[in-house]
Enzyme design. Structure first.
Site, PDB file in Angstrom:
ATOM      1  N   GLU A 178      33.306  43.092  29.891  1.00  0.00           N
ATOM      2  CA  GLU A 178      34.745  43.365  29.877  1.00  0.00           C
ATOM      3  C   GLU A 178      35.129  44.214  28.666  1.00  0.00           C
ATOM      4  O   GLU A 178      36.055  43.903  27.922  1.00  0.00           O
ATOM      5  CB  GLU A 178      35.569  42.068  29.941  1.00  0.00           C
ATOM      6  CG  GLU A 178      36.820  42.232  30.770  1.00  0.00           C
ATOM      7  CD  GLU A 178      37.588  40.938  31.030  1.00  0.00           C
ATOM      8  OE1 GLU A 178      38.734  41.055  31.494  1.00  0.00           O
ATOM      9  OE2 GLU A 178      37.059  39.835  30.789  1.00  0.00           O
ATOM     10  N   TYR A 198      28.706  41.311  34.473  1.00  0.00           N
ATOM     11  CA  TYR A 198      30.066  40.785  34.490  1.00  0.00           C
ATOM     12  C   TYR A 198      30.428  40.562  35.955  1.00  0.00           C
ATOM     13  O   TYR A 198      30.810  41.479  36.670  1.00  0.00           O
ATOM     14  CB  TYR A 198      31.029  41.755  33.804  1.00  0.00           C
ATOM     15  CG  TYR A 198      32.480  41.329  33.840  1.00  0.00           C
ATOM     16  CD1 TYR A 198      32.836  39.995  33.622  1.00  0.00           C
ATOM     17  CD2 TYR A 198      33.491  42.250  34.088  1.00  0.00           C
ATOM     18  CE1 TYR A 198      34.162  39.597  33.666  1.00  0.00           C
ATOM     19  CE2 TYR A 198      34.826  41.865  34.120  1.00  0.00           C
ATOM     20  CZ  TYR A 198      35.146  40.537  33.910  1.00  0.00           C
ATOM     21  OH  TYR A 198      36.465  40.140  33.955  1.00  0.00           O
ATOM     22  N   ASP A 222      28.978  37.017  31.751  1.00  0.00           N
ATOM     23  CA  ASP A 222      30.049  36.188  32.280  1.00  0.00           C
ATOM     24  C   ASP A 222      29.848  36.108  33.790  1.00  0.00           C
ATOM     25  O   ASP A 222      30.132  37.059  34.516  1.00  0.00           O
ATOM     26  CB  ASP A 222      31.392  36.825  31.921  1.00  0.00           C
ATOM     27  CG  ASP A 222      32.578  36.072  32.512  1.00  0.00           C
ATOM     28  OD1 ASP A 222      32.364  35.062  33.214  1.00  0.00           O
ATOM     29  OD2 ASP A 222      33.721  36.508  32.281  1.00  0.00           O
ATOM     30  N   ASN A 278      31.390  33.961  35.686  1.00  0.00           N
ATOM     31  CA  ASN A 278      32.656  33.545  36.293  1.00  0.00           C
ATOM     32  C   ASN A 278      32.509  32.331  37.204  1.00  0.00           C
ATOM     33  O   ASN A 278      33.146  32.257  38.263  1.00  0.00           O
ATOM     34  CB  ASN A 278      33.314  34.719  37.033  1.00  0.00           C
ATOM     35  CG  ASN A 278      34.405  35.378  36.188  1.00  0.00           C
ATOM     36  OD1 ASN A 278      35.219  34.695  35.571  1.00  0.00           O
ATOM     37  ND2 ASN A 278      34.409  36.702  36.160  1.00  0.00           N
ATOM     38  N   ASP A 297      38.983  35.463  24.361  1.00  0.00           N
ATOM     39  CA  ASP A 297      39.138  34.144  24.983  1.00  0.00           C
ATOM     40  C   ASP A 297      37.778  33.534  25.338  1.00  0.00           C
ATOM     41  O   ASP A 297      37.688  32.369  25.718  1.00  0.00           O
ATOM     42  CB  ASP A 297      40.058  34.203  26.213  1.00  0.00           C
ATOM     43  CG  ASP A 297      39.676  35.279  27.207  1.00  0.00           C
ATOM     44  OD1 ASP A 297      38.803  36.124  26.894  1.00  0.00           O
ATOM     45  OD2 ASP A 297      40.253  35.292  28.311  1.00  0.00           O
TER      46      ASP A 297
END
Length: 262
Positions: free
Chosen positions: A46, A116, A155, A157, A252
């Site tokens: 990201e 990602y 990530d 997710n 985050d």
């Protein structure tokens, strides 16, 4: 595999920075954090960049970037001390191959793949595309693993099991904790890969890598573990450490780390 005298312990770091330009402006900024972590390979997700929007001064590292066609969206990058033999940036998935989601780098003794994974979005609006991506990514890694061992990070997710998020009950069926996404991640592991953090810390609860910016979630440690290092099963015995660097701020997400002899 390399000969025994060529094997060395590598420090690998992965971090979803949720906008690299934003992290550059914080204190400490990205370059300071990067320097202090002193990784052999440092993967980002990201980045939210287009080519030419940022110049990083990282002496001693080769920089590999993959940009999304859409501005300010997605994107991955890998910074490595060793020059890759080759780089692959697409996995053959029409749903998201234009979103800069993969940097796969071949090194002499292993493949390093930064990913990602697409978010299923609110009310699972993108779940079908997400599952198509997962299936193609699984096949992509399996093909690479026929050549040499694979380390993949990023990530993903998804919180795989209930231990991987603070509030599994209220999040059941939400993006990142749907039965479909969890089963898809299980299928990836079943294809010959190991979740290194959970393998080394099988019962450790409260270990998270992402927290919402809302409701003071990080302060309360109401988080999710959705950032992973997976390795081919045949090199699991070479893993020497797997950590979540929750003391590092700026996004985050926090970085995750793997040490492995390769």
């Amino acid at each position: 595999m390399p000969t025994e005298n060529a094997i060395r312990e590598l420090r690998l770091v992965s971090w979803n920075v949720n906008g690299l330009r934003a992290v550059m402006k914080k204190d400490p900024g990205f370059e300071q954090i990067f320097s202090e972590l002193d990784a052999d390979v440092f993967a980002l997700q990201e980045t939210k960049l287009q080519e030419g929007q940022l110049e990083l001064d990282l002496p001693g590292y080769y920089q590999t970037w993959n940009y999304a066609e859409r501005k300010g969206y997605s994107g991955t990058a890998v910074f490595s001390r060793e020059k890759p033999l080759q780089v692959v940036r697409q996995i053959g998935c029409e749903a998201a191959d234009d979103e800069g989601r993969v940097c796969a780098l071949e090194f002499p003794s292993y493949w390093f793949v930064d990913v990602y994974t697409p978010n299923a979005k609110n009310e699972l609006a993108r779940l079908d595309e997400r599952l198509v991506w997962d299936e193609r990514y699984r096949a992509f890694l399996s093909e690479l693993a026929k050549q040499k061992p694979v380390v993949t990070c990023g990530d993903f997710n998804v919180a795989h099991e209930e231990i991987d998020l603070k509030n599994p009950g209220s999040n059941r069926g939400n993006a990142g904790f749907s039965d479909e996404e969890r089963a898809s991640f299980s299928a990836l592991l079943d294809a010959g890969f190991t979740d290194t953090f959970r393998a080394r810390h099988p019962d450790l609860a409260g270990a998270y890598s992402w927290w919402s910016y809302r409701f003071r979630a990080r302060e309360k440690n109401a988080g999710w573990r959705i950032d992973y290092f997976l390795v081919s099963n045949d090199i699991v015995d070479r893993v020497t450490g797997a950590s979540i660097l929750s003391e590092i701020y700026g996004s985050d997400h926090c970085p995750v780390e793997l040490t492995i002899k390769l």
